[in-house]
Design a protein around this motif. Structure first.
Motif, PDB file in Angstrom:
ATOM      1  N   THR A  80       0.843  -1.167  -0.193  1.00 18.95           N
ATOM      2  CA  THR A  80      -0.140   0.108  -0.157  1.00 18.95           C
ATOM      3  C   THR A  80       1.400   1.060   0.062  1.00 18.95           C
ATOM      4  N   LEU A  81       1.797   1.209   0.631  1.00 15.76           N
ATOM      5  CA  LEU A  81       2.994   2.628   1.086  1.00 15.76           C
ATOM      6  C   LEU A  81       3.681   2.716  -0.395  1.00 15.76           C
ATOM      7  N   LYS A  82       3.372   0.927  -1.159  1.00  9.64           N
ATOM      8  CA  LYS A  82       4.471   1.772  -2.004  1.00  9.64           C
ATOM      9  C   LYS A  82       3.645   2.114  -3.958  1.00  9.64           C
ATOM     10  N   ASP A  83       2.290   2.041  -3.014  1.00  5.41           N
ATOM     11  CA  ASP A  83       1.221   2.791  -4.948  1.00  5.41           C
ATOM     12  C   ASP A  83       1.970   4.213  -4.814  1.00  5.41           C
ATOM     13  N   PRO A  84       1.678   4.437  -6.200  1.00  6.45           N
ATOM     14  CA  PRO A  84       1.883   5.970  -6.636  1.00  6.45           C
ATOM     15  C   PRO A  84       0.629   6.758  -5.698  1.00  6.45           C
ATOM     16  N   GLY A  85      -0.689   6.372  -6.661  1.00  3.80           N
ATOM     17  CA  GLY A  85      -1.505   7.258  -6.055  1.00  3.80           C
ATOM     18  C   GLY A  85      -1.649   7.199  -4.205  1.00  3.80           C
ATOM     19  N   VAL A  86      -0.803   5.949  -2.765  1.00  3.02           N
ATOM     20  CA  VAL A  86      -0.436   6.581  -1.767  1.00  3.02           C
ATOM     21  C   VAL A  86       0.383   7.815  -1.694  1.00  3.02           C
ATOM     22  N   VAL A  87       1.719   7.159  -2.233  1.00  6.98           N
ATOM     23  CA  VAL A  87       2.804   8.272  -2.315  1.00  6.98           C
ATOM     24  C   VAL A  87       2.749   9.687  -2.782  1.00  6.98           C
ATOM     25  N   LYS A  88       1.654   9.938  -3.592  1.00  3.83           N
ATOM     26  CA  LYS A  88       1.273  11.253  -3.823  1.00  3.83           C
ATOM     27  C   LYS A  88       0.632  12.128  -2.968  1.00  3.83           C
ATOM     28  N   GLU A  89      -0.291  11.532  -2.399  1.00  6.53           N
ATOM     29  CA  GLU A  89      -1.328  11.664  -1.653  1.00  6.53           C
ATOM     30  C   GLU A  89      -0.939  12.221  -0.437  1.00  6.53           C
ATOM     31  N   LEU A  90       0.223  11.173   0.201  1.00  6.67           N
ATOM     32  CA  LEU A  90       0.814  11.408   1.357  1.00  6.67           C
ATOM     33  C   LEU A  90       2.548  13.020   1.229  1.00  6.67           C
ATOM     34  N   ASN A  91       2.682  12.705  -0.189  1.00 11.44           N
ATOM     35  CA  ASN A  91       3.231  14.280  -0.949  1.00 11.44           C
ATOM     36  C   ASN A  91       1.874  15.235  -0.618  1.00 11.44           C
ATOM     37  N   ARG A  92       1.007  14.903  -0.824  1.00 13.67           N
ATOM     38  CA  ARG A  92       0.176  16.464  -0.824  1.00 13.67           C
ATOM     39  C   ARG A  92      -0.030  16.759   0.596  1.00 13.67           C
ATOM     40  N   LEU A  93       0.426  15.943   1.239  1.00 12.22           N
ATOM     41  CA  LEU A  93      -0.331  16.280   2.367  1.00 12.22           C
ATOM     42  C   LEU A  93       1.602  16.441   3.862  1.00 12.22           C
ATOM     43  N   LYS A  94       2.461  16.645   2.577  1.00 16.84           N
ATOM     44  CA  LYS A  94       3.182  16.982   3.156  1.00 16.84           C
ATOM     45  C   LYS A  94       4.082  15.875   4.692  1.00 16.84           C
ATOM     46  N   ILE A  95       3.383  14.717   3.770  1.00 16.05           N
ATOM     47  CA  ILE A  95       3.875  13.055   5.721  1.00 16.05           C
ATOM     48  C   ILE A  95       4.907  12.589   4.337  1.00 16.05           C
ATOM     49  N   GLN A  96       6.312  12.335   5.212  1.00 13.73           N
ATOM     50  CA  GLN A  96       7.093  11.265   5.272  1.00 13.73           C
ATOM     51  C   GLN A  96       6.722  10.330   4.946  1.00 13.73           C
TER      52      GLN A  96
END
Length: 207
Positions: free
Chosen positions: A159-175
């Protein structure tokens, strides 16, 4: 207690940043620490409540010889108003706050300098032997069968490697910061020991 839980994996880590208002006379952490040492108890440091991570940062400063006055607030938004209004002079919280407010980062509580603030030193560089992060992880009840834990851990990693999840975490500025179940279990135990020691020093929990 932690014996009630079994680790599945770490999800994210948000490093803590020590900040002052942009109007503050303190341009560097060394400037601030010099004033604290010259006038113990004069500088007011904010937290979001007793025992929270910002308060743990204040306790760690005290353990290292920096005596500040602690003023707790309800929530980071209230702290930021007080910081910008000079009711308090310094605050340590998640790095995501910095670009959203008129503040100046003086130091990070991370193990290494942050890419977004390459000129801001770590507290370790300044002589403080503490890393403080706001981290998030997943756990299951301690009696969960090992095969179930393995499936959950594998699913979390995917899940954490999923591009959509990565994009959302980046949007939220979560590392995003995945850690597998076995390393995360040890990490959790180390975190509990370190933070418990600081909370005991502040008489917030029984020794």
């Amino acid at each position: 207690s932690m014996d009630s839980f079994a680790a599945i994996g770490r999800i994210s880590m948000s490093p803590m940043v020590m900040m002052v208002s942009k109007d503050s006379p303190y341009k560097t952490a060394t400037d601030l620490f010099s004033t604290i040492k010259k006038s113990p108890g004069k500088i007011i440091a904010a937290s979001t409540g007793a025992g929270t991570l910002p308060h743990i940062g204040i306790i760690a400063m005290g353990q290292s010889g920096l005596d500040v006055k602690h003023l707790p607030f309800q929530g980071s938004a209230n702290v930021m108003k007080a910081l910008l209004g000079n009711t308090v002079q310094v605050f340590s919280d998640q790095s995501q706050l910095v670009p959203s407010f008129e503040v100046r980062p003086l130091a990070t509580w991370s193990a290494s300098r942050l890419p977004e603030y390459p000129d801001v030193p770590t507290m370790k560089e300044l002589g403080f032997n503490y890393d403080i992060y706001n981290w998030v992880g997943a756990y299951a009840p301690a009696n969960t069968p090992p095969q179930i834990l393995t499936k959950l851990a594998d699913s979390l990693e995917k899940t954490l490697k999923d591009p959509g999840v990565v994009k959302e975490l980046n949007r939220l500025k979560i590392q995003g910061s995945h850690m597998d179940q076995f390393v995360f279990q040890r990490f959790t135990k180390d975190e509990v020991v370190t933070k418990r020691r600081l909370l005991e020093a502040a008489d917030l929990i029984a020794k």
